[in-house]
Design a protein around this motif. Structure first.
Motif, short mmCIF file in Angstrom:
data_model
loop_
_atom_site.label_atom_id
_atom_site.label_comp_id
_atom_site.label_asym_id
_atom_site.label_seq_id
_atom_site.Cartn_x
_atom_site.Cartn_y
_atom_site.Cartn_z
N GLU A 5 0.83 -1.21 0.00
CA GLU A 5 0.00 0.00 0.00
C GLU A 5 0.86 1.26 0.00
O GLU A 5 0.58 2.21 -0.74
CB GLU A 5 -0.93 -0.01 1.22
N GLU A 6 1.90 1.26 0.79
CA GLU A 6 2.79 2.43 0.84
C GLU A 6 3.40 2.70 -0.54
O GLU A 6 3.45 3.84 -1.02
CB GLU A 6 3.89 2.19 1.87
N LYS A 7 3.86 1.64 -1.20
CA LYS A 7 4.48 1.81 -2.51
C LYS A 7 3.45 2.20 -3.58
O LYS A 7 3.71 3.07 -4.43
CB LYS A 7 5.19 0.51 -2.92
N VAL A 51 -2.77 6.91 1.85
CA VAL A 51 -3.36 5.75 2.51
C VAL A 51 -4.66 5.44 1.79
O VAL A 51 -5.32 6.35 1.28
CB VAL A 51 -3.60 6.02 4.02
N ILE A 52 -5.03 4.17 1.72
CA ILE A 52 -6.27 3.80 1.06
C ILE A 52 -7.40 3.75 2.08
O ILE A 52 -7.33 3.00 3.06
CB ILE A 52 -6.14 2.44 0.34
N GLN A 53 -8.42 4.57 1.85
CA GLN A 53 -9.63 4.56 2.67
C GLN A 53 -10.72 3.79 1.93
O GLN A 53 -10.57 3.44 0.75
CB GLN A 53 -10.10 6.00 2.92
N TYR A 105 -6.35 8.53 -0.38
CA TYR A 105 -6.30 9.77 0.42
C TYR A 105 -4.85 10.16 0.64
O TYR A 105 -4.04 9.34 1.10
CB TYR A 105 -7.00 9.54 1.76
N PHE A 106 -4.52 11.40 0.30
CA PHE A 106 -3.16 11.91 0.45
C PHE A 106 -3.15 13.07 1.43
O PHE A 106 -4.06 13.92 1.43
CB PHE A 106 -2.61 12.38 -0.90
N TYR A 134 -1.34 1.52 9.50
CA TYR A 134 -2.38 2.32 8.87
C TYR A 134 -3.68 2.39 9.66
O TYR A 134 -4.55 3.20 9.32
CB TYR A 134 -2.64 1.81 7.45
N ARG A 135 -3.84 1.60 10.68
CA ARG A 135 -5.04 1.75 11.50
C ARG A 135 -5.05 3.11 12.18
O ARG A 135 -6.10 3.62 12.59
CB ARG A 135 -5.13 0.61 12.51
#
Length: 474
Positions: A116-118, A136-138, A304-305, A334-335
């Motif tokens: 996810e980070e990459k 991060v993916i919401q 989301y950035f 990421y939580r």
């Protein structure tokens, strides 16, 4: 109950069903034709006590469930904004479901976090976002906007709202055209709906920056504390683009958080020719767009950035004993970047899509949709009984039926609603509407992954045929 020895056969049957579904998707009504409670009343009163076979379950799926499905992947689905998918995304989602992970922290599946980070770095760079943004993916843009408002609230109150409650004088600003999720966000954040200030728009449906600054100044003079501005890159109704650069200057002047909602139109930023939409983005604090709308990745996947991830983490960080790990501080957990604790492995399907299409392939798909929209809008504009209300932008345009002899707005509104309702009831096409300066207009969005010109030609023929029927009745 299915066991491992039966699983391959059942899987083969399911994959064959998916193949047949996409081959024959045009045979289904685009919009479900069932009546309220029709599905519910066909389902048993009580849950089954004994095991049922895969064949029986699939038979009821086709008999009971499928008629109640509105087919979002149908090439004649032109309503709302699409929630499109692709075969690549489906394959990635199958793997995600198979792994069944809960990726709340790095320790619970390092690959989920690091992929996810990459992936978010890939997206950031492909969209032309500033390098200092982290992503991060919401689950949705609504959640991302809530996260932005909550973070802005904490910064404005020196992180005291989480401890002591929300003061009553915070203010959030947006245009009158912005998505309803902003209103929901201020309610959930405890800021209150009455403290959401909606700013007027110009003839292009864009927020008026001068009116925004005037409202902020008046609020400060009256003892309010401006907290956040939500600007739109592509409003839901008409795809209007707010003047980000001007708004960003105002936010910087008054030290207000600027969140940019580009839920739909943001996908077009992979096309360099549309980067003008976010001029001034380097002065924004957060940004969201949805790959699950127009980047061929199935719902849910919202990117989301944020410029300052530390403020985000400080807003949401809670560390019970059972979540303490030796890796904390060395990796992203990421939580701490979202409202909920649990996390799906959403990055995997997006990884499949980006790798399989390639950025050039994604660009080609989007440019094709944009070109198809221009061509159809031109056809509509040339017809004497129809008019464009909003010219084609990206892959959407707004139009209305206006036969000669019907000059009154209310009468035309009623006629266009009848046209839309009759088309939707036919099951052959699905359209939705919006209002522009009191005029009810039909939105036409071309965003399905596998849509072709022949589908659009058929859709236009259906619109003309139905309009002629209504014209005769009138």
């Amino acid at each position: 109950m299915i066991d491992l020895k039966d699983f391959p056969e059942n899987t083969s049957q399911l994959i064959e069903w998916i193949k047949q579904y996409y081959q024959n998707i045009t045979s289904y009504p685009v919009k479900s034709q069932v009546k309220p409670k029709e599905i519910y009343n066909q389902l048993p009163e009580k849950a089954p006590q004994d095991s049922e076979s895969f064949e029986a379950i699939m038979a009821d799926f086709e008999k009971i469930i499928l008629p109640g499905i509105t087919h979002w992947q149908h090439p004649n689905f032109h309503a709302y904004f699409p929630a499109n998918t692709s075969f690549e995304s489906i394959l990635g989602e199958i793997l995600t479901a198979s792994l069944g992970i809960q990726g709340m922290i790095w320790e619970t599946s390092p690959a989920a976090t690091e992929l996810e980070e990459k992936i978010m770095e890939w997206l950031r760079d492909s969209l032309g976002l500033p390098s200092q943004f982290q992503g991060v993916i919401q689950d949705s843009a609504s959640s991302a906007t809530l996260v932005a408002i909550l973070t802005a609230r904490e910064i404005k109150t020196n992180f005291e709202s989480n401890e002591n409650g929300v003061p009553p004088n915070l203010r959030v600003y947006c245009s009158s055209q912005v998505h309803s999720s902003v209103e929901k966000g201020v309610k959930i954040a405890g800021i209150g709906r009455k403290n959401l200030v909606k700013i007027a728009v110009n003839e292009k449906m864009q927020l008026k920056a001068a009116d925004l600054e005037k409202a902020i100044q008046e609020d400060i003079n009256n003892g309010f504390n401006p907290c956040c501005v939500v600007a739109a890159v592509g409003t839901t109704g008409t795809l209007a683009i707010d003047p980000i650069k001007e708004i960003a200057e105002i936010c910087r002047k008054y030290k207000i958080w600027l969140h940019i909602d580009a839920a739909y139109a943001g996908s077009a930023l992979i096309l360099p020719e549309y980067r003008w939409m976010i001029e001034g983005i380097e002065k924004a604090d957060s940004f969201v767009f949805n790959p699950h709308k127009w980047l061929f990745t199935n719902f849910d996947c919202s990117a989301y950035f944020i410029k300052n991830s530390k403020s985000l983490i400080k807003t949401f960080d809670i560390l019970p004993e059972y979540l303490k790990t030796g890796s904390r501080g060395l990796v992203n957990d990421y939580r701490d970047w979202q409202v909920s604790l649990g996390r799906r492995f959403r990055a995997l399907k997006l990884w499949f899509v980006i790798r399989s299409f390639g950025i050039k392939g994604l660009q080609q798909q989007l440019r094709n949709h944009i070109q198809l929209s221009k061509e159809l809008a031109n056809t509509v504009d040339q017809h004497p009984d129809f008019e464009l209300i909003m010219p084609p932008f990206l892959n959407m345009f707004c139009f209305r039926w206006r036969p000669s002899g019907f000059p009154e707005v209310e009468e035309l509104n009623s006629m266009n609603k009848d046209l839309m309702d009759n088309l939707n009831k036919s099951g052959e096409i699905y359209l939705t509407h919006t209002k522009v300066n009191g005029q009810l207009v039909l939105r036409f969005v071309i965003g399905q992954t596998y849509v072709k010109k022949e589908h659009l030609d058929n859709a236009w023929a259906m619109i003309l045929k139905e309009a002629e029927k209504l014209k005769v009745k009138s």
